[in-house]
Write a protein that holds these residues in place. Structure first.
Motif, PDB file in Angstrom:
ATOM      1  N   ARG A  96      -3.736 -24.389   8.828  1.00  0.00           N
ATOM      2  CA  ARG A  96      -2.692 -25.256   9.384  1.00  0.00           C
ATOM      3  C   ARG A  96      -1.457 -24.438   9.736  1.00  0.00           C
ATOM      4  O   ARG A  96      -0.873 -24.609  10.798  1.00  0.00           O
ATOM      5  CB  ARG A  96      -2.321 -26.357   8.394  1.00  0.00           C
ATOM      6  N   GLU A  97      -1.057 -23.555   8.831  1.00  0.00           N
ATOM      7  CA  GLU A  97       0.129 -22.730   9.061  1.00  0.00           C
ATOM      8  C   GLU A  97      -0.035 -21.417   8.306  1.00  0.00           C
ATOM      9  O   GLU A  97      -0.626 -21.373   7.220  1.00  0.00           O
ATOM     10  CB  GLU A  97       1.399 -23.449   8.592  1.00  0.00           C
ATOM     11  N   VAL A  98       0.508 -20.357   8.874  1.00  0.00           N
ATOM     12  CA  VAL A  98       0.449 -19.042   8.243  1.00  0.00           C
ATOM     13  C   VAL A  98       1.766 -18.329   8.465  1.00  0.00           C
ATOM     14  O   VAL A  98       2.415 -18.521   9.503  1.00  0.00           O
ATOM     15  CB  VAL A  98      -0.749 -18.217   8.798  1.00  0.00           C
ATOM     16  N   ARG A  99       2.186 -17.558   7.498  1.00  0.00           N
ATOM     17  CA  ARG A  99       3.399 -16.751   7.608  1.00  0.00           C
ATOM     18  C   ARG A  99       3.041 -15.294   7.327  1.00  0.00           C
ATOM     19  O   ARG A  99       2.311 -14.999   6.364  1.00  0.00           O
ATOM     20  CB  ARG A  99       4.451 -17.207   6.597  1.00  0.00           C
ATOM     21  N   ILE A 100       3.582 -14.392   8.141  1.00  0.00           N
ATOM     22  CA  ILE A 100       3.272 -12.961   7.970  1.00  0.00           C
ATOM     23  C   ILE A 100       4.497 -12.125   8.331  1.00  0.00           C
ATOM     24  O   ILE A 100       5.099 -12.306   9.388  1.00  0.00           O
ATOM     25  CB  ILE A 100       2.101 -12.505   8.886  1.00  0.00           C
ATOM     26  N   ALA A 101       4.843 -11.208   7.446  1.00  0.00           N
ATOM     27  CA  ALA A 101       5.839 -10.184   7.761  1.00  0.00           C
ATOM     28  C   ALA A 101       5.363  -8.875   7.164  1.00  0.00           C
ATOM     29  O   ALA A 101       4.647  -8.865   6.151  1.00  0.00           O
ATOM     30  CB  ALA A 101       7.211 -10.552   7.193  1.00  0.00           C
ATOM     31  N   VAL A 102       5.749  -7.772   7.785  1.00  0.00           N
ATOM     32  CA  VAL A 102       5.312  -6.461   7.299  1.00  0.00           C
ATOM     33  C   VAL A 102       6.513  -5.571   7.004  1.00  0.00           C
ATOM     34  O   VAL A 102       7.597  -5.733   7.568  1.00  0.00           O
ATOM     35  CB  VAL A 102       4.379  -5.758   8.311  1.00  0.00           C
ATOM     36  N   GLY A 103       6.290  -4.644   6.104  1.00  0.00           N
ATOM     37  CA  GLY A 103       7.300  -3.655   5.747  1.00  0.00           C
ATOM     38  C   GLY A 103       6.692  -2.265   5.706  1.00  0.00           C
ATOM     39  O   GLY A 103       5.478  -2.087   5.816  1.00  0.00           O
ATOM     40  N   GLY A 104       7.552  -1.263   5.569  1.00  0.00           N
ATOM     41  CA  GLY A 104       7.087   0.113   5.498  1.00  0.00           C
ATOM     42  C   GLY A 104       6.703   0.714   6.835  1.00  0.00           C
ATOM     43  O   GLY A 104       6.337   1.884   6.906  1.00  0.00           O
ATOM     44  N   VAL A 105       6.791  -0.096   7.905  1.00  0.00           N
ATOM     45  CA  VAL A 105       6.367   0.386   9.221  1.00  0.00           C
ATOM     46  C   VAL A 105       7.411   0.145  10.303  1.00  0.00           C
ATOM     47  O   VAL A 105       7.213   0.521  11.453  1.00  0.00           O
ATOM     48  CB  VAL A 105       5.035  -0.270   9.651  1.00  0.00           C
ATOM     49  N   ALA A 106       8.525  -0.491   9.942  1.00  0.00           N
ATOM     50  CA  ALA A 106       9.504  -0.885  10.961  1.00  0.00           C
ATOM     51  C   ALA A 106      10.920  -0.558  10.513  1.00  0.00           C
ATOM     52  O   ALA A 106      11.182  -0.321   9.333  1.00  0.00           O
ATOM     53  CB  ALA A 106       9.379  -2.375  11.263  1.00  0.00           C
ATOM     54  N   THR A 107      11.820  -0.595  11.467  1.00  0.00           N
ATOM     55  CA  THR A 107      13.219  -0.272  11.193  1.00  0.00           C
ATOM     56  C   THR A 107      13.951  -1.420  10.509  1.00  0.00           C
ATOM     57  O   THR A 107      15.091  -1.253  10.065  1.00  0.00           O
ATOM     58  CB  THR A 107      13.957   0.081  12.495  1.00  0.00           C
ATOM     59  N   LYS A 108      13.316  -2.591  10.428  1.00  0.00           N
ATOM     60  CA  LYS A 108      13.825  -3.751   9.707  1.00  0.00           C
ATOM     61  C   LYS A 108      12.614  -4.545   9.232  1.00  0.00           C
ATOM     62  O   LYS A 108      11.493  -4.310   9.716  1.00  0.00           O
ATOM     63  CB  LYS A 108      14.723  -4.615  10.607  1.00  0.00           C
ATOM     64  N   PRO A 109      12.774  -5.463   8.288  1.00  0.00           N
ATOM     65  CA  PRO A 109      11.640  -6.321   7.932  1.00  0.00           C
ATOM     66  C   PRO A 109      11.107  -7.012   9.178  1.00  0.00           C
ATOM     67  O   PRO A 109      11.878  -7.568   9.967  1.00  0.00           O
ATOM     68  CB  PRO A 109      12.277  -7.313   6.941  1.00  0.00           C
ATOM     69  N   TRP A 110       9.793  -6.998   9.371  1.00  0.00           N
ATOM     70  CA  TRP A 110       9.213  -7.299  10.679  1.00  0.00           C
ATOM     71  C   TRP A 110       8.315  -8.529  10.616  1.00  0.00           C
ATOM     72  O   TRP A 110       7.234  -8.505  10.045  1.00  0.00           O
ATOM     73  CB  TRP A 110       8.408  -6.092  11.151  1.00  0.00           C
TER      74      TRP A 110
ATOM     75  N   VAL B 133       0.861  -1.187   0.000  1.00  0.00           N
ATOM     76  CA  VAL B 133       0.000   0.000   0.000  1.00  0.00           C
ATOM     77  C   VAL B 133       0.891   1.228   0.000  1.00  0.00           C
ATOM     78  O   VAL B 133       1.811   1.349   0.820  1.00  0.00           O
ATOM     79  CB  VAL B 133      -0.931  -0.006   1.231  1.00  0.00           C
ATOM     80  N   ARG B 134       0.645   2.138  -0.918  1.00  0.00           N
ATOM     81  CA  ARG B 134       1.510   3.309  -1.076  1.00  0.00           C
ATOM     82  C   ARG B 134       0.698   4.518  -1.486  1.00  0.00           C
ATOM     83  O   ARG B 134      -0.472   4.414  -1.834  1.00  0.00           O
ATOM     84  CB  ARG B 134       2.602   3.009  -2.101  1.00  0.00           C
ATOM     85  N   ASP B 135       1.317   5.668  -1.440  1.00  0.00           N
ATOM     86  CA  ASP B 135       0.609   6.921  -1.692  1.00  0.00           C
ATOM     87  C   ASP B 135       0.298   7.139  -3.166  1.00  0.00           C
ATOM     88  O   ASP B 135      -0.608   7.893  -3.497  1.00  0.00           O
ATOM     89  CB  ASP B 135       1.439   8.106  -1.186  1.00  0.00           C
ATOM     90  N   ARG B 136       1.075   6.496  -4.049  1.00  0.00           N
ATOM     91  CA  ARG B 136       0.776   6.571  -5.470  1.00  0.00           C
ATOM     92  C   ARG B 136       0.962   5.184  -6.066  1.00  0.00           C
ATOM     93  O   ARG B 136       1.564   4.307  -5.453  1.00  0.00           O
ATOM     94  CB  ARG B 136       1.675   7.585  -6.171  1.00  0.00           C
ATOM     95  N   ALA B 137       0.480   4.977  -7.266  1.00  0.00           N
ATOM     96  CA  ALA B 137       0.348   3.626  -7.807  1.00  0.00           C
ATOM     97  C   ALA B 137       1.662   2.968  -8.180  1.00  0.00           C
ATOM     98  O   ALA B 137       1.761   1.743  -8.177  1.00  0.00           O
ATOM     99  CB  ALA B 137      -0.584   3.646  -9.021  1.00  0.00           C
ATOM    100  N   SER B 138       2.685   3.725  -8.537  1.00  0.00           N
ATOM    101  CA  SER B 138       3.921   3.100  -8.993  1.00  0.00           C
ATOM    102  C   SER B 138       5.136   3.871  -8.504  1.00  0.00           C
ATOM    103  O   SER B 138       5.052   5.038  -8.144  1.00  0.00           O
ATOM    104  CB  SER B 138       3.953   3.017 -10.522  1.00  0.00           C
ATOM    105  N   TYR B 139       6.280   3.178  -8.502  1.00  0.00           N
ATOM    106  CA  TYR B 139       7.575   3.732  -8.121  1.00  0.00           C
ATOM    107  C   TYR B 139       7.467   4.545  -6.830  1.00  0.00           C
ATOM    108  O   TYR B 139       7.822   5.719  -6.770  1.00  0.00           O
ATOM    109  CB  TYR B 139       8.161   4.572  -9.257  1.00  0.00           C
ATOM    110  N   GLU B 140       6.964   3.905  -5.804  1.00  0.00           N
ATOM    111  CA  GLU B 140       6.811   4.551  -4.506  1.00  0.00           C
ATOM    112  C   GLU B 140       7.105   3.526  -3.420  1.00  0.00           C
ATOM    113  O   GLU B 140       6.793   2.346  -3.560  1.00  0.00           O
ATOM    114  CB  GLU B 140       5.383   5.098  -4.349  1.00  0.00           C
ATOM    115  N   PHE B 141       7.717   3.976  -2.351  1.00  0.00           N
ATOM    116  CA  PHE B 141       7.988   3.082  -1.236  1.00  0.00           C
ATOM    117  C   PHE B 141       6.712   2.860  -0.437  1.00  0.00           C
ATOM    118  O   PHE B 141       5.786   3.671  -0.467  1.00  0.00           O
ATOM    119  CB  PHE B 141       9.108   3.657  -0.367  1.00  0.00           C
TER     120      PHE B 141
END
Length: 322
Positions: A250-264, A223-231
Motif C-alpha cells: 500500500r505504501e513504502v518509505r525509503i531513504a539512503v545514507g552513506g552515499v549522498a551529500t545529504k540524507p537521500w 552496511v559498513r567495512d567493520r562490524a561496529s563504530y564505523e560510518f
C-alpha cells in the motif's frame, strides 16, 4: 533565549554533547571565538510519544532515544539508526540536535594543515577529494565543488518518515519555525560550506515525527567495512504498509545514507513499488533505480552497485522475503 542571543554573534558555536564540536576544534577545523553551553536549558531533553506524533527534544541523548520503549515500538527504524551509530560512550554523550548537525568525515575537510583546498572549510579553494582518495565519498547529490557525504544515520531515518526540525532563535523574535528534515539539509552546489537552513542565531530545539503505519513497520540497515563504530558504506531506512491481502504494497518509505551529500529520499523508487506485489524480483527491480543520477569519482564507484543491494535487502528483511 539568552543562548540564542549569544549564538547570533559571529564565530559562536553551541555546545551540547560536544562529540563533534570538540573533535573539530582539536583538529583546528572549527575555531570559534566563543562557545555557548546550552546543556542547562530546561525542557529540551524530553521524549514524548502521543497517538499522532513522536516529539524529541534537541538535548535528549542518543542512547535515551534509542532505548525509549515507546519509540522502539512506534518507530523501530529511528531506534535502530541510533544504536547502530557511534560507540556506546558517544551515544551516552551526544545530543539529538548535535547528531543532526554533525559534519562530514571527509579526511580532506578534517585536515586543514595538509589540505587547504576544501570548499566546505575554505570556500573557493577547491575540492581535494575530487582527485584524491575518495572511496568514502558521495555518488548522489554531488557537485564539482564538493563530494563529501553526510555521515549521520538518524537523519536518514527521519527523512524517510517526513520528520520536521523545530528551530528557534533570538533574531526571529524567539518565534519557532518548522522545517521538513528533507529540506533542512542543503545540497552542496557551489556553496558546500552552507550545510543546513539554520539562520544565524537559530538553534534546533526539537524534532517531530508523524506516527504512521510505515513507521510502525520499519527497519534501518547499515552496511559498513567493520562490524561496529564505523560510518556507513551504504545504509537504508525503510517502512512498509501492506494492503489487507498481505501481499500488495500500500505504501513504502525509503531513504539512503552513506552515499549522498545529504540524507537521500528515494521517492521515485517508492512510487514504483506502490500497488506492487511484495516479492524479491519486484523489490530488486525497483531498488535498481536507487543509483539513478549517481556519479562516481573513482574509488567510490562500488557504491553504485552497493546502494541498490542495500535497499533491496532492507525491504526484503522488513517484508519477510527470503
Amino acid at each position: 533565549m539568552a543562548a540564542s542571543a549569544e549564538a547570533a554573534k559571529p564565530d559562536t558555536k553551541l555546545l551540547a554533547g560536544g562529540t563533534t564540536l570538540l573533535d573539530l576544534m582539536k583538529l583546528n577545523v572549527e575555531r570559534p571565538s566563543r562557545v555557548v553551553d546550552i546543556t542547562r536549558l530546561t525542557g529540551l531533553d524530553r521524549i514524548e510519544v502521543t497517538g499522532s506524533v513522536i516529539r524529541i527534544g534537541a538535548l535528549a541523548k542518543m542512547s535515551k532515544v534509542a532505548d525509549h520503549g515507546a519509540v522502539k515500538d512506534a518507530a523501530p527504524a529511528l531506534s535502530e539508526s541510533l544504536w547502530r551509530a557511534a560507540s556506546a560512550q558517544l551515544r551516552n554523550m551526544a545530543s539529538i540536535g548535535g547528531n543532526l548537525m554533525q559534519r562530514t568525515r571527509c579526511m580532506y575537510f578534517r585536515d586543514p594543515g595538509a589540505y587547504p583546498n576544501c570548499n566546505k572549510r575554505n570556500p573557493g579553494s577547491g575540492c581535494a577529494a575530487l582527485d584524491g582518495i575518495n572511496r568514502n565519498h558521495a555518488i548522489l547529490g554531488t557537485s564539482d565543488a564538493c563530494i563529501a557525504i553526510y555521515p549521520g544515520d538518524f537523519a536518514v531515518a527521519l527523512v524517510a518518515f517526513d520528520a520536521r526540525v523545530i528551530v528557534k532563535g533570538a533574531i526571529r523574535g524567539e518565534n519557532e519555525r518548522t522545517i521538513p528534515v528533507d529540506d533542512f539539509f542543503l545540497l552542496p552546489g557551489q556553496t558546500p560550506h552552507l550545510e543546513t537552513r539554520l539562520a544565524p542565531g537559530e538553534m534546533i530545539v526539537g524534532i517531530e515525527v508523524p506516527r504512521s503505519a510505515t513507521l510502525k513497520r520499519s527497519h534501518y540497515l547499515k552496511v559498513r567495512d567493520r562490524a561496529s563504530y564505523e560510518f556507513a558504506a551504504a545504509s537504508a531506512a525503510v517502512g512498509l504498509e501492506m494492503e489487507p491481502d498481505g501481499k500488495t504494497i500500500r505504501e513504502v518509505r525509503i531513504a539512503v545514507g552513506g552515499v549522498a551529500t545529504k540524507p537521500w529520499r528515494l521517492r521515485a523508487v517508492e512510487a514504483s513499488l506502490q500497488g506492487k506485489t511484495l516479492d524479491e524480483a519486484t523489490l530488486r527491480a525497483a531498488a535498481a533505480a536507487t543509483a539513478v543520477g549517481a556519479k562516481a569519482s573513482g574509488h567510490n564507484a562500488f557504491k553504485i552497485d552497493l546502494a541498490p543491494k542495500v535497499v533491496a535487502r532492507a525491504l526484503m528483511t522488513l517484508g519477510g522475503v527470503a
